[in-house]
Write a protein that holds these residues in place. Structure first.
Motif, PDB file in Angstrom:
ATOM      1  N   ALA A   1      70.886  29.542  28.784  1.00  0.00           N
ATOM      2  CA  ALA A   1      69.424  30.656  28.820  1.00  0.00           C
ATOM      3  C   ALA A   1      68.042  29.796  28.417  1.00  0.00           C
ATOM      4  O   ALA A   1      67.122  30.329  29.011  1.00  0.00           O
ATOM      5  CB  ALA A   1      70.062  31.287  27.595  1.00  0.00           C
ATOM      6  N   VAL A   2      68.311  28.886  28.248  1.00  0.00           N
ATOM      7  CA  VAL A   2      67.026  28.345  27.574  1.00  0.00           C
ATOM      8  C   VAL A   2      66.374  27.553  29.046  1.00  0.00           C
ATOM      9  O   VAL A   2      65.157  27.951  28.667  1.00  0.00           O
ATOM     10  CB  VAL A   2      67.732  26.858  26.353  1.00  0.00           C
ATOM     11  CG1 VAL A   2      66.671  26.136  26.692  1.00  0.00           C
ATOM     12  CG2 VAL A   2      68.117  27.774  25.220  1.00  0.00           C
ATOM     13  N   VAL A   3      67.381  26.791  29.695  1.00  0.00           N
ATOM     14  CA  VAL A   3      66.322  26.800  31.235  1.00  0.00           C
ATOM     15  C   VAL A   3      66.019  27.414  31.506  1.00  0.00           C
ATOM     16  O   VAL A   3      64.472  27.273  31.961  1.00  0.00           O
ATOM     17  CB  VAL A   3      67.002  25.758  31.933  1.00  0.00           C
ATOM     18  CG1 VAL A   3      66.892  24.991  32.713  1.00  0.00           C
ATOM     19  CG2 VAL A   3      67.440  24.326  30.828  1.00  0.00           C
TER      20      VAL A   3
ATOM     21  N   LEU B   1      67.437  20.149  28.595  1.00  0.00           N
ATOM     22  CA  LEU B   1      68.880  20.796  28.195  1.00  0.00           C
ATOM     23  C   LEU B   1      69.569  20.860  29.748  1.00  0.00           C
ATOM     24  O   LEU B   1      70.426  20.659  30.020  1.00  0.00           O
ATOM     25  CB  LEU B   1      68.447  21.838  28.225  1.00  0.00           C
ATOM     26  CG  LEU B   1      68.124  21.762  26.351  1.00  0.00           C
ATOM     27  CD1 LEU B   1      67.446  23.089  26.276  1.00  0.00           C
ATOM     28  CD2 LEU B   1      69.940  21.101  25.249  1.00  0.00           C
TER      29      LEU B   1
ATOM     30  N   ALA C   1      63.998  30.218  30.722  1.00  0.00           N
ATOM     31  CA  ALA C   1      63.235  31.068  29.648  1.00  0.00           C
ATOM     32  C   ALA C   1      62.009  30.088  29.823  1.00  0.00           C
ATOM     33  O   ALA C   1      60.638  30.054  30.221  1.00  0.00           O
ATOM     34  CB  ALA C   1      63.596  30.425  28.481  1.00  0.00           C
ATOM     35  N   VAL C   2      62.830  28.402  30.396  1.00  0.00           N
ATOM     36  CA  VAL C   2      61.864  27.846  30.375  1.00  0.00           C
ATOM     37  C   VAL C   2      61.041  27.631  31.874  1.00  0.00           C
ATOM     38  O   VAL C   2      59.845  27.198  32.370  1.00  0.00           O
ATOM     39  CB  VAL C   2      62.117  26.154  30.085  1.00  0.00           C
ATOM     40  CG1 VAL C   2      61.081  25.304  30.402  1.00  0.00           C
ATOM     41  CG2 VAL C   2      61.969  25.919  28.582  1.00  0.00           C
TER      42      VAL C   2
ATOM     43  N   ILE D   1      74.370  28.797  26.665  1.00  0.00           N
ATOM     44  CA  ILE D   1      73.215  28.681  26.409  1.00  0.00           C
ATOM     45  C   ILE D   1      72.203  28.154  26.499  1.00  0.00           C
ATOM     46  O   ILE D   1      71.296  28.285  26.111  1.00  0.00           O
ATOM     47  CB  ILE D   1      73.752  28.002  24.927  1.00  0.00           C
ATOM     48  CG1 ILE D   1      74.404  28.554  23.414  1.00  0.00           C
ATOM     49  CG2 ILE D   1      72.674  27.394  23.731  1.00  0.00           C
ATOM     50  CD1 ILE D   1      75.130  27.988  22.560  1.00  0.00           C
ATOM     51  N   ILE D   2      73.038  26.518  27.539  1.00  0.00           N
ATOM     52  CA  ILE D   2      71.505  25.749  28.026  1.00  0.00           C
ATOM     53  C   ILE D   2      70.588  26.636  29.292  1.00  0.00           C
ATOM     54  O   ILE D   2      69.730  26.446  29.832  1.00  0.00           O
ATOM     55  CB  ILE D   2      72.426  24.835  28.631  1.00  0.00           C
ATOM     56  CG1 ILE D   2      72.698  23.663  27.095  1.00  0.00           C
ATOM     57  CG2 ILE D   2      71.391  23.398  29.654  1.00  0.00           C
ATOM     58  CD1 ILE D   2      74.361  22.589  27.349  1.00  0.00           C
TER      59      ILE D   2
ATOM     60  N   GLY E   1      63.743  21.411  28.221  1.00  0.00           N
ATOM     61  CA  GLY E   1      64.109  22.428  28.666  1.00  0.00           C
ATOM     62  C   GLY E   1      64.524  21.854  30.129  1.00  0.00           C
ATOM     63  O   GLY E   1      65.859  21.490  30.354  1.00  0.00           O
TER      64      GLY E   1
ATOM     65  N   VAL F   1      57.472  21.751  26.333  1.00  0.00           N
ATOM     66  CA  VAL F   1      58.162  22.519  26.424  1.00  0.00           C
ATOM     67  C   VAL F   1      59.329  22.461  27.436  1.00  0.00           C
ATOM     68  O   VAL F   1      60.703  22.229  27.560  1.00  0.00           O
ATOM     69  CB  VAL F   1      58.429  23.956  25.984  1.00  0.00           C
ATOM     70  CG1 VAL F   1      59.239  24.911  26.649  1.00  0.00           C
ATOM     71  CG2 VAL F   1      57.316  24.111  24.760  1.00  0.00           C
TER      72      VAL F   1
END
Length: 409
Positions: free
Chosen positions: A149-151, A277, A153-154, A146-147, A274, A270
């Motif tokens: 994927a978010v990072v 995370l 994207a950022v 999960i982390i 990021g 954001v």
């Protein structure tokens, strides 16, 4: 020696995620500023050099991991190929270097997430990560997925916003080197940037928990390294285009400053999320790797025998994880992020020097381990003097402990 063994539960996607979580962490948010200060407009050359050394280390680690798919990584490889002392020295360098990395990750998380309360927040996140790891490696992989994927994207958002809004900024002229080539500065920058790459072989330290290790480990290491290099190159180009090398070097939060200069002010919060995370994800993977190396060293009685224990329900080295978490929680009160990066790079470069020397003894394809060994030693020596002296003193202390214990036996 104990008969404790860990369960093989990690697939190829799981292993790649762990590698990405270890690399695409706080390093991408923190390492470019000191590297730009050292290399200036030659930052991309330093990045390429760091990637080359990382690639050689990754290939050597992959070859060794398929032959020795056990927890401990280069500690095991050095022990089996070069002798007990070199295995111990690699394990010691890894544990102390990565303990500093854990502290740097925790402090970076706190600086972005809870500015003004860095120390207590860093301690809390270390304890939280330790508790998560205690309950099983699969839960750690899920959180890391999960982390990551978010990072990612950022970081994509930073690159797009920076390059699209780069009108009036230094522009492409800041990307390419010009003037005299600062050899020492580029080598020092490469050593500092190596900190941001030094998670590619995390899966090798989890070798005892990977399914079909001969096939999974090499693919996971090279795959995670390739994705990370592409991401870092895009970020480096964005920083040089938007801020230029001089402003990148002085920025405390280069990515946040880049999106501000590019006019994407809305993206700053954001980026902060990021970064927090990313640091948490890197910390999660680091504690996994350090605890497994500590577990392997305890199995051979180079660390206290009490750490040689596997939880009967969760199948993890729970005592080693708890010990690592508590030590890191203490270290965060004593270090700063930039100092921790240099110290960590020194220890980890020595660790991979042993890995390359071990791979050399396998006989075939010796060019890669030769380049990797030379690169590790050169980059370690080129780091800031304080990092070299402190790192050398700690490694020497570890060697002395080994020799004294051996003499007593």
């Amino acid at each position: 020696m104990s008969d404790n063994r860990l369960a093989r539960r990690l697939s190829l996607p799981d292993a790649v995620v762990i590698g990405l979580g270890a690399m695409i962490g706080a390093g991408v948010f923190a390492a470019f500023a000191p590297a730009a200060a050292a290399a200036g407009r030659w930052l991309l050359v330093a990045l390429a050099l760091a990637a080359l050394v990382a690639y050689c280390n990754a290939i050597s680690s992959a070859r060794l991991a398929t032959r020795y798919p056990l927890s401990g990584g280069t500690y095991v490889y050095g022990r089996e190929r070069l002798g007990p002392f070199w295995g111990y020295l690699a394990g010691w360098s890894f544990v102390v270097g990565k303990t500093a990395s854990c502290a740097a990750m925790a402090l970076t998380f706190a600086a972005y997430a809870v500015p003004g309360f860095e120390r207590p927040a860093a301690v809390l996140v270390v304890l939280a990560v330790t508790a998560l790891n205690w309950h099983g490696v699969q839960r750690s992989v899920t959180a890391t997925r999960i982390i990551v994927a978010v990072v990612l994207a950022v970081l994509v958002a930073v690159v797009v916003a920076g390059l699209v809004g780069a009108t009036g900024t230094p522009g492409p002229a800041g990307v390419f080197g010009s003037g005299p080539f600062p050899t020492l500065g580029v080598l020092q920058a490469a050593g500092l940037l190596f900190f941001a790459f030094a998670g590619y072989a995390r899966v090798a330290t989890l070798g005892e928990e990977v399914t079909d290790p001969a096939r999974t480990i090499p693919r996971a290491i090279v795959g995670a390294l390739g994705v990370t290099l592409a991401v870092y190159t895009a970020i480096a180009v964005t920083l040089l285009v938007v801020l230029g090398p001089e402003r990148t070097a002085t920025a405390t939060a280069p990515l946040a400053e880049a999106v501000t200069v590019a006019g994407a002010h809305w993206l700053v919060p954001v980026v902060r999320v990021g970064a927090a995370l990313a640091a948490a994800g890197a910390l999660l993977a680091l504690v996994l790797g350090v605890s497994r190396t500590a577990f392997a060293m305890a199995r051979d009685r180079h660390l206290p025998a009490a750490l040689d224990a596997v939880h009967p329900r969760h199948g993890v080295p729970h005592r080693a994880e708890l010990a690592v978490g508590l030590v890191v929680a203490v270290v965060v009160a004593l270090v700063d992020v930039r100092g921790a990066i240099g110290f960590s790079s020194f220890g980890v470069l020595l660790y991979y020097a042993v890995a390359n020397a071990s791979a050399w003894t396998l006989g075939r394809r010796r060019l890669v381990p030769a380049v990797g060994l030379a690169g590790c030693l050169v980059l370690a020596a080129a780091l800031p003097l304080s990092s070299v002296l402190t790192g050398a003193a700690v490694v020497a202390a570890g060697a002395l402990i080994y020799l004294v214990r051996r003499a007593r036996r």
